[in-house]
Design a protein around this motif. Structure first.
Motif, mmCIF file in Angstrom:
data_model
loop_
_atom_site.group_PDB
_atom_site.id
_atom_site.type_symbol
_atom_site.label_atom_id
_atom_site.label_comp_id
_atom_site.label_asym_id
_atom_site.label_seq_id
_atom_site.Cartn_x
_atom_site.Cartn_y
_atom_site.Cartn_z
ATOM 1 N N GLY A 94 -12.214 -54.487 -63.837
ATOM 2 C CA GLY A 94 -12.129 -53.030 -63.810
ATOM 3 C C GLY A 94 -12.842 -52.393 -64.978
ATOM 4 O O GLY A 94 -13.451 -51.319 -64.841
ATOM 5 N N SER B 251 -13.845 -49.117 -62.127
ATOM 6 C CA SER B 251 -12.986 -48.713 -61.025
ATOM 7 C C SER B 251 -11.883 -49.755 -60.828
ATOM 8 O O SER B 251 -12.119 -50.810 -60.240
ATOM 9 C CB SER B 251 -13.794 -48.550 -59.728
ATOM 10 O OG SER B 251 -12.932 -48.293 -58.629
ATOM 11 N N THR C 290 -10.824 -50.252 -56.985
ATOM 12 C CA THR C 290 -11.618 -51.214 -56.217
ATOM 13 C C THR C 290 -11.201 -52.639 -56.523
ATOM 14 O O THR C 290 -11.127 -53.489 -55.626
ATOM 15 C CB THR C 290 -13.110 -51.037 -56.528
ATOM 16 O OG1 THR C 290 -13.491 -49.678 -56.254
ATOM 17 C CG2 THR C 290 -13.954 -51.982 -55.705
#
Length: 208
Positions: free
Chosen positions: A102, A107, A110
């Protein structure tokens, strides 16, 4: 070859090779696509579950090809019942892998929804609790292994996605076997000579 010349376990390398070949071939078999037969509704749509917990449970479930919350919860309970060390390592591996991935991608949403995160769990448990005697040092090696695997998963994804092949357990195999091989070359002393059914039993035997 692995056993005699490298002194390593084969792990799931045959599975990765065969599955990748079959996956490539199946792209031409249109009758295999039956997505309409499966329900799209999951448990997370009925109750409020944090995204990180959903990701952890689905990643656990993906290990047995059932990436859903119920399967993951059952595996987590089984791990907790059989070995608290393995359960702790599974949580640690997922947390570290998702944080590093991340941080790289920017993100976390995701990352938490990426089922390939089960590789982080397997690597952490294998290095931290199976192939090394459980200790603070083995936990550090597990963290390092998971961190390395984030780069490997991203690299494999870039190449494999061109052919529509999932990552499978390739990162787990490469990172785990790589670490075990290098630690064997330097004669790392905290390797178990006898593998017991659980890390707790391996640790007890080693200390004895």
């Amino acid at each position: 070859l692995f056993s005699v010349y490298l002194h390593l376990q084969i792990l799931s390398i045959p599975f990765v090779i065969v599955s990748s070949i079959v996956y490539l071939a199946s792209g031409r078999y249109s009758n295999l696509y039956v997505n309409s037969l499966y329900s799209k509704q999951g448990l997370e749509t009925m109750i409020s579950i944090p995204i990180w917990l959903t990701g952890y449970l689905k990643s656990l479930g993906a290990i047995i090809f059932m990436p859903d919350i119920i399967s993951g919860a059952l595996i987590a309970l089984l791990l907790l019942f059989v070995s608290r060390i393995l359960f702790t390592l599974s949580v640690l591996g997922f947390a570290v892998g998702c944080f590093v991935q991340g941080w790289f991608t920017g993100s976390f949403l995701t990352v938490f929804t990426d089922i390939n995160s089960f590789n982080y769990i397997l690597i952490s448990m294998a290095i931290g609790g199976i192939y090394l005697v459980p200790s603070l040092h083995s936990f550090v090696f597990a963290i390092i292994g998971v961190t390395v695997s984030t780069l490997l998963i991203s690299a494999v994804n870039v190449f494999w996605s061109q052919y529509g092949i999932p990552v499978f357990t390739l990162p787990f195999n490469l990172v785990t076997l790589g670490f075990v091989y290098v630690l064997g070359l330097i004669n790392y002393e905290h390797r178990p000579l006898i593998y017991k059914p659980t890390p707790e039993q391996t640790l007890d035997h080693y200390l004895t």
